[in-house]
Scaffold this active site. Structure first.
Site, PDB file in Angstrom:
ATOM      1  N   GLN A   1       0.815  -1.221   0.000  1.00 48.68           N
ATOM      2  CA  GLN A   1       0.000   0.000   0.000  1.00 48.68           C
ATOM      3  C   GLN A   1       0.848   1.270   0.000  1.00 48.68           C
ATOM      4  O   GLN A   1       0.348   2.352  -0.300  1.00 48.68           O
ATOM      5  CB  GLN A   1      -0.965   0.011   1.198  1.00 48.68           C
ATOM      6  CG  GLN A   1      -2.035  -1.071   1.091  1.00 48.68           C
ATOM      7  CD  GLN A   1      -2.980  -1.031   2.263  1.00 48.68           C
ATOM      8  OE1 GLN A   1      -2.707  -1.592   3.322  1.00 48.68           O
ATOM      9  NE2 GLN A   1      -4.098  -0.338   2.104  1.00 48.68           N
TER      10      GLN A   1
ATOM     11  N   LEU B   1      -7.588   1.604   3.197  1.00 48.93           N
ATOM     12  CA  LEU B   1      -6.961   2.908   2.947  1.00 48.93           C
ATOM     13  C   LEU B   1      -6.655   3.097   1.454  1.00 48.93           C
ATOM     14  O   LEU B   1      -6.476   4.228   1.019  1.00 48.93           O
ATOM     15  CB  LEU B   1      -5.687   3.049   3.783  1.00 48.93           C
ATOM     16  CG  LEU B   1      -5.916   3.077   5.302  1.00 48.93           C
ATOM     17  CD1 LEU B   1      -4.599   2.971   6.052  1.00 48.93           C
ATOM     18  CD2 LEU B   1      -6.666   4.343   5.724  1.00 48.93           C
TER      19      LEU B   1
ATOM     20  N   HIS C   1      -7.395  -9.512   5.931  1.00 47.26           N
ATOM     21  CA  HIS C   1      -7.433  -8.401   4.966  1.00 47.26           C
ATOM     22  C   HIS C   1      -6.009  -8.035   4.516  1.00 47.26           C
ATOM     23  O   HIS C   1      -5.764  -7.819   3.327  1.00 47.26           O
ATOM     24  CB  HIS C   1      -8.148  -7.220   5.651  1.00 47.26           C
ATOM     25  CG  HIS C   1      -8.197  -5.937   4.882  1.00 47.26           C
ATOM     26  ND1 HIS C   1      -9.367  -5.353   4.460  1.00 47.26           N
ATOM     27  CD2 HIS C   1      -7.209  -5.090   4.487  1.00 47.26           C
ATOM     28  CE1 HIS C   1      -9.095  -4.220   3.824  1.00 47.26           C
ATOM     29  NE2 HIS C   1      -7.795  -4.028   3.831  1.00 47.26           N
ATOM     30  N   GLU C   2      -5.068  -8.002   5.450  1.00 47.94           N
ATOM     31  CA  GLU C   2      -3.677  -7.630   5.122  1.00 47.94           C
ATOM     32  C   GLU C   2      -2.962  -8.723   4.309  1.00 47.94           C
ATOM     33  O   GLU C   2      -2.255  -8.418   3.358  1.00 47.94           O
ATOM     34  CB  GLU C   2      -2.875  -7.317   6.393  1.00 47.94           C
ATOM     35  CG  GLU C   2      -3.433  -6.206   7.271  1.00 47.94           C
ATOM     36  CD  GLU C   2      -3.837  -4.952   6.529  1.00 47.94           C
ATOM     37  OE1 GLU C   2      -3.287  -4.679   5.442  1.00 47.94           O
ATOM     38  OE2 GLU C   2      -4.724  -4.244   7.023  1.00 47.94           O
TER      39      GLU C   2
ATOM     40  N   HIS D   1      -3.866  -8.513   0.787  1.00 46.33           N
ATOM     41  CA  HIS D   1      -3.107  -7.492   0.043  1.00 46.33           C
ATOM     42  C   HIS D   1      -1.812  -8.079  -0.524  1.00 46.33           C
ATOM     43  O   HIS D   1      -1.410  -7.752  -1.636  1.00 46.33           O
ATOM     44  CB  HIS D   1      -2.734  -6.310   0.951  1.00 46.33           C
ATOM     45  CG  HIS D   1      -3.776  -5.242   1.062  1.00 46.33           C
ATOM     46  ND1 HIS D   1      -4.227  -4.514  -0.019  1.00 46.33           N
ATOM     47  CD2 HIS D   1      -4.441  -4.733   2.136  1.00 46.33           C
ATOM     48  CE1 HIS D   1      -5.123  -3.625   0.392  1.00 46.33           C
ATOM     49  NE2 HIS D   1      -5.280  -3.738   1.700  1.00 46.33           N
TER      50      HIS D   1
HETATM   51  O1  GNR Z   1      -8.021   0.774   8.691  1.00 46.39           O
HETATM   52  C1  GNR Z   1      -8.548  -0.274   8.260  1.00 46.39           C
HETATM   53  N1  GNR Z   1      -9.682  -0.713   8.859  1.00 46.39           N
HETATM   54  C2  GNR Z   1     -10.216  -1.954   8.611  1.00 46.39           C
HETATM   55  C3  GNR Z   1     -11.520  -2.198   9.055  1.00 46.39           C
HETATM   56  C4  GNR Z   1     -12.096  -3.429   8.851  1.00 46.39           C
HETATM   57  C5  GNR Z   1     -11.387  -4.432   8.220  1.00 46.39           C
HETATM   58  C6  GNR Z   1     -10.110  -4.215   7.763  1.00 46.39           C
HETATM   59  C7  GNR Z   1      -9.527  -2.974   7.957  1.00 46.39           C
HETATM   60  S1  GNR Z   1      -7.887  -2.699   7.413  1.00 46.39           S
HETATM   61  C8  GNR Z   1      -7.966  -0.991   7.104  1.00 46.39           C
HETATM   62  C9  GNR Z   1      -6.612  -0.450   6.694  1.00 46.39           C
HETATM   63  C10 GNR Z   1      -6.166  -1.096   5.408  1.00 46.39           C
HETATM   64  O2  GNR Z   1      -6.537  -0.768   4.316  1.00 46.39           O
HETATM   65  N2  GNR Z   1      -5.340  -2.108   5.518  1.00 46.39           N
HETATM   66  O3  GNR Z   1      -4.933  -2.757   4.423  1.00 46.39           O
HETATM   67 NI    NI Z   2      -6.546  -2.520   2.949  1.00 47.80          NI
END
Ligand code: GNR
Ligand code: NI
Length: 179
Positions: A51, A102, A143-144, A147
């Site tokens: 990111q 983000l 989620h990470e 990515h």
């Molecule tokens: O800040 C973030 N909040 C979030 C809320 C719910 C599930 C995942 C996230 S990760 C996100 C930041 C981000 O984009 N991480 O890649």
């Molecule tokens: Ni994200």
């Protein structure tokens, strides 16, 4: 520490798989600190290196921290950095959580994921660790790690909604007005 710029849709780098980190050294620790500063400033609760346009398998998270002026602020930060994270097991139970990213500003959608995952990774000293992540941390770590594989949370929503949000960001990047 330096705050870095966060790339957004439709940057093609967001769709590329990140390469493993080869060594955990001072340069990598400096990158971790830049990522944490960028994440806290955003503010966000997680950030993958890709990111900030560094396609390496590295993520940071902190589900506790809020900016001091926010509700529930002034909580001590609890930063977590994971180098080459691997999800080694997924729990059976699922949880639904509204996600944001983000790299896809101001778009939110509910995503269902396992509520418990076990992650194996190297810490900032290069030591192998295994950690069970639950609830919101389980959501964020998945989620990470997505990515790092070029996957975004919009891949879990309907094609109609996904195409709509992508189109919006393509237009935005071209400098066209969005309704
Ligand atoms: O800040 C973030 N909040 C979030 C809320 C719910 C599930 C995942 C996230 S990760 C996100 C930041 C981000 O984009 N991480 O890649
Ligand atoms: Ni994200």
């Amino acid at each position: 520490m330096t705050k870095r710029e966060i790339i957004t849709l439709p940057d093609p780098l967001l769709r590329k798989a990140s390469a493993p980190v080869e060594r955990v050294d001072d340069e990598l620790r400096a990158l971790i600190d830049d990522m944490l500063e960028t994440m806290y400033d955003a503010p966000g609760i997680g950030l993958a290196a890709v990111q900030i346009a560094v396609p390496r398998r590295l993520i940071v998270m902190d589900i506790k921290y809020r900016k001091p002026d926010e509700e529930g602020g002034e909580v001590a930060p609890e930063p977590i950095a994971m180098v080459n994270p691997e999800i080694v097991s997924l729990g059976e139970e699922m949880r639904l959580h509204e996600e944001g990213c983000l790299s896809i500003p101001e778009f939110y959608a509910e995503v269902e994921r396992p509520s418990q995952v076990t992650v194996r990774y190297l810490d900032r000293e290069g030591k192998q660790q295994e950690r069970v992540c639950e609830d919101i941390l389980a959501t964020v770590v998945q989620h990470e790690v997505d990515h790092l594989n070029g996957k975004l949370f919009i891949d879990y929503i309907s094609r109609l909604k996904r195409d709509r949000v992508i189109k919006k960001f393509v237009k935005l990047a071209k400098g066209e007005v969005v309704a």
